[in-house]
Design an enzyme around this catalytic site. Sequence first.
Site, PDB file in Angstrom:
ATOM      1  N   LYS A 193       0.817  -1.214   0.000  1.00  0.00           N
ATOM      2  CA  LYS A 193       0.000   0.000   0.000  1.00  0.00           C
ATOM      3  C   LYS A 193       0.851   1.264   0.000  1.00  0.00           C
ATOM      4  O   LYS A 193       1.831   1.356   0.732  1.00  0.00           O
ATOM      5  CB  LYS A 193      -0.872   0.015   1.252  1.00  0.00           C
ATOM      6  N   ILE A 210     -13.334 -18.834   3.898  1.00  0.00           N
ATOM      7  CA  ILE A 210     -13.426 -17.412   4.243  1.00  0.00           C
ATOM      8  C   ILE A 210     -14.700 -16.783   3.684  1.00  0.00           C
ATOM      9  O   ILE A 210     -15.050 -15.654   4.012  1.00  0.00           O
ATOM     10  CB  ILE A 210     -12.153 -16.668   3.778  1.00  0.00           C
ATOM     11  N   SER A 225     -16.213 -16.516   0.044  1.00  0.00           N
ATOM     12  CA  SER A 225     -16.582 -16.606  -1.365  1.00  0.00           C
ATOM     13  C   SER A 225     -16.048 -17.896  -1.983  1.00  0.00           C
ATOM     14  O   SER A 225     -15.022 -18.423  -1.572  1.00  0.00           O
ATOM     15  CB  SER A 225     -16.048 -15.398  -2.133  1.00  0.00           C
ATOM     16  N   TRP A 235     -12.782   1.686   2.220  1.00  0.00           N
ATOM     17  CA  TRP A 235     -12.839   1.476   0.777  1.00  0.00           C
ATOM     18  C   TRP A 235     -13.932   2.307   0.095  1.00  0.00           C
ATOM     19  O   TRP A 235     -14.365   2.012  -1.006  1.00  0.00           O
ATOM     20  CB  TRP A 235     -12.983  -0.036   0.478  1.00  0.00           C
ATOM     21  N   HIS A 286     -12.321 -11.771   9.742  1.00  0.00           N
ATOM     22  CA  HIS A 286     -11.237 -12.169   8.843  1.00  0.00           C
ATOM     23  C   HIS A 286     -10.422 -10.934   8.486  1.00  0.00           C
ATOM     24  O   HIS A 286     -10.965  -9.867   8.232  1.00  0.00           O
ATOM     25  CB  HIS A 286     -11.801 -12.805   7.569  1.00  0.00           C
ATOM     26  N   GLU A 310      -4.425 -14.290   7.062  1.00  0.00           N
ATOM     27  CA  GLU A 310      -3.561 -14.816   6.012  1.00  0.00           C
ATOM     28  C   GLU A 310      -2.223 -15.118   6.645  1.00  0.00           C
ATOM     29  O   GLU A 310      -1.557 -14.218   7.132  1.00  0.00           O
ATOM     30  CB  GLU A 310      -3.352 -13.769   4.927  1.00  0.00           C
ATOM     31  N   HIS A 338      -3.713 -17.204  -3.372  1.00  0.00           N
ATOM     32  CA  HIS A 338      -3.389 -16.216  -4.405  1.00  0.00           C
ATOM     33  C   HIS A 338      -2.753 -16.828  -5.640  1.00  0.00           C
ATOM     34  O   HIS A 338      -2.464 -16.126  -6.595  1.00  0.00           O
ATOM     35  CB  HIS A 338      -2.524 -15.109  -3.816  1.00  0.00           C
TER      36      HIS A 338
END
Length: 756
Positions: free
Chosen positions: A113, A431, A433, A561, A641, A665, A694
């Site tokens: 970020k 988690i 989806s 967000w 999460h 994670e 990922h």
Amino acid sequence: MLTHSLGFPRIGAKRELKWALEQYWRGEIDESALNETAFQVRRRNWEIQRDRGIELLPVGDFSLYDHILDTAFMLDAIPERFREGNGQSGIDTYFCMARGDAEKDIPAMEMTKWFDTNYHYIVPELAPDQAFTPNPDPLLEQLQEVNDLGMSGKPVLPGPLTFLLLSRSTEKDANTLDLLPALTEAYAQILSSLANKCEWIQIDEPILVQNLPKATVELLSPAYENLAKAAGPAKLLLTTYFEGAAHHAETILSLPVAGIHLDLVRAPQQLDVFLQEYPKDKTLSLGVVDGRNVWKTDLNTAVEPLKAAIKELGEHRVMAAPSCSMLHVPVDLEAECKLDGNIRNWLAFAAQKCTELRVLAFAARDLNCVEPLKNNANAIAQRRNSPLITNPEVRKRAITKEMTSRNSVFEQRSATQQERLGLPALPTTTIGSFPQTEEVRKTRAAFRHERIDAAAYEDTMREYIKDCVRKQEAIGLDVLVHGEPERTDMVEYFGRRLDGFCFTDFGWVQSYGSRCVKPPIIYGDISRPAPMTVEWTTYAASLTDKPLKGMLTGPVTILCWSFVRDDMERMDVCRQIALAIRDEVADLEAAGIGVIQIDEPAFREGLPLQKGKRKKYLADAVESFRIASCCVRDETQIHTHMCYADFNDVIEHIAAMDADVISIEASRSAMELLEAFADFRYPNDIGPGVWDIHSARVPSAEEMAQNLRKATRDIPAARIWANPDCGLKTRAWPETLASLENLVKAAKIVRNELLT
Ligand code: GLN
Ligand code: ZN
């Protein structure tokens, strides 16, 4: 008084650059076609800014992927693994650094970020003896482009201190700052090649808004001596943004630069500090238009600091600018035809912000601009008094102490929950989806564009959910989910169902490379007119005897967000979201859902840049989570999460959220992350991600079992869950099923070992 801009969105108003990049990566267009699109975007950007009154145009703010990667590339700081691919042209090496090469098994450089924004930059990798071989040609070419268009450009470069502090060393114990002399030399070469071609050169040192050790800040003086010398007649403008820099004012003011830029949107009070001793030979650039948000500037207020500076320094030593690069806002409000007319009149995107600066530059010098100032004042007043932004019902809702704590302590709740859920040791779950198939995406889009009716849409979604539940049962997972097929995005889904939010058509903001996000805009008080997830969740629960976990996005993540209203304390907005989520949690519980997950992947990234502000943020963020989650009975299990983040400095606050279970994670750092939880003796349940979702790779049962064993060394086995490290929506079904089967096997293997 000059107006200038620190940077403009580079993806294009209609995301032209995104499409061209992706075509190039698929091999559909060649390098010259990509460069042509890139040039058109740059030209358009300069024209928009110039036509709206920006006098000094940024050059080099544009990038094909990321501006920090550009700098590393320009300096030839290319890690060894990208040099072997002989035969690659420059641009392919550049993209390989950003994206890796799956075929040749070359991992991409890390991405992280950019300060407290949702933009991600590529983290330069520097060896302890890193050599820098600068090649300023691309920057010079772009400067030539802007000159050829008859405009005047101001090259933009990340400052050497910021560049080094954002880089990582290839050696564990090496300090990237040791490279400052070498980097300064390289920068000096770049600056001397620009010296006679421009009036100003912008050097971005946003790192200075953070709390840096004195010894670090002192490195600036010798470095900038060299840079100023190399720049010759060109003037250096040192920019700071995203916060105030007053805590380093003494050093900053002593640097041999011709100008300093301050972010007065984030830190208006710093102006006084800087003006007190402002050197006679320096220009002061004031960031008075918000480069991070989409609201119209209150011009009658924003003009005051400009006037104050002019009074002290004279108009020739003051510049007007946005607070930071406008990379973080959409391009042009003109494209938004569907927005509510009232709300539209309260907004300003990058193009409109340029116009605001022109008006401010007039107003600050008392030149005639009565009309635009009056229009602006009307819009500001109209917004302030609009019934759209306040909801008396929401304002009435008080937050009491009881609302922010569970009825019993964790131990007791946990026992009650276990009685109800009857889970084995190391319970397995996901988690939220599941793979989003082409059919699901198409159906969602067709429904959104009214090509199919609600019944047809719901049928497809129910089919998906049914299939998803069946698959999870067959695999043998312990706590199931419905799979989230109805959600495009975890924030957008809730924003669309809450009052106080609105959505744009083209409000895209670059997230990384060709990826963009379209953040919702929070314009008014937030409330929940109707349940948002209860139907899907209860439908899924009705299909199985296993516990089914309801899925919600947490208040901090929805806040972080979105573009947030600027007429109210940010964390008060967060509390409103928390109350709306709380209503949903209560409804899910009442509908018989026994496990509810509230995702907070943005919890850590909302942390303020300055240490002094962190305590308050963390307290507010924790409170918001507790408002959202604490309405349930003991027997209802709350999960949360969080995605990969450095948890060490916030662990006590994560514990204070008091979720019954947290999934994190951990697989990419081979469970190292767990150490923070172990050292702190994190009291509640933890699900360390044992499978890195990922990539498409299927981890073996033994590999995941090994991760679980590692976890049991740090954390009592009775507190551990087995799960992947994030949602599965970007994965395909085959690898998902294979990996989940291995996950269930791994949990069984380690369960058995625990018994013996
Ligand atoms: N529940 C979300 C999902 O599974 C969480 C995503 C996230 O953490 N970013 O997709
Ligand atoms: Zn995640």
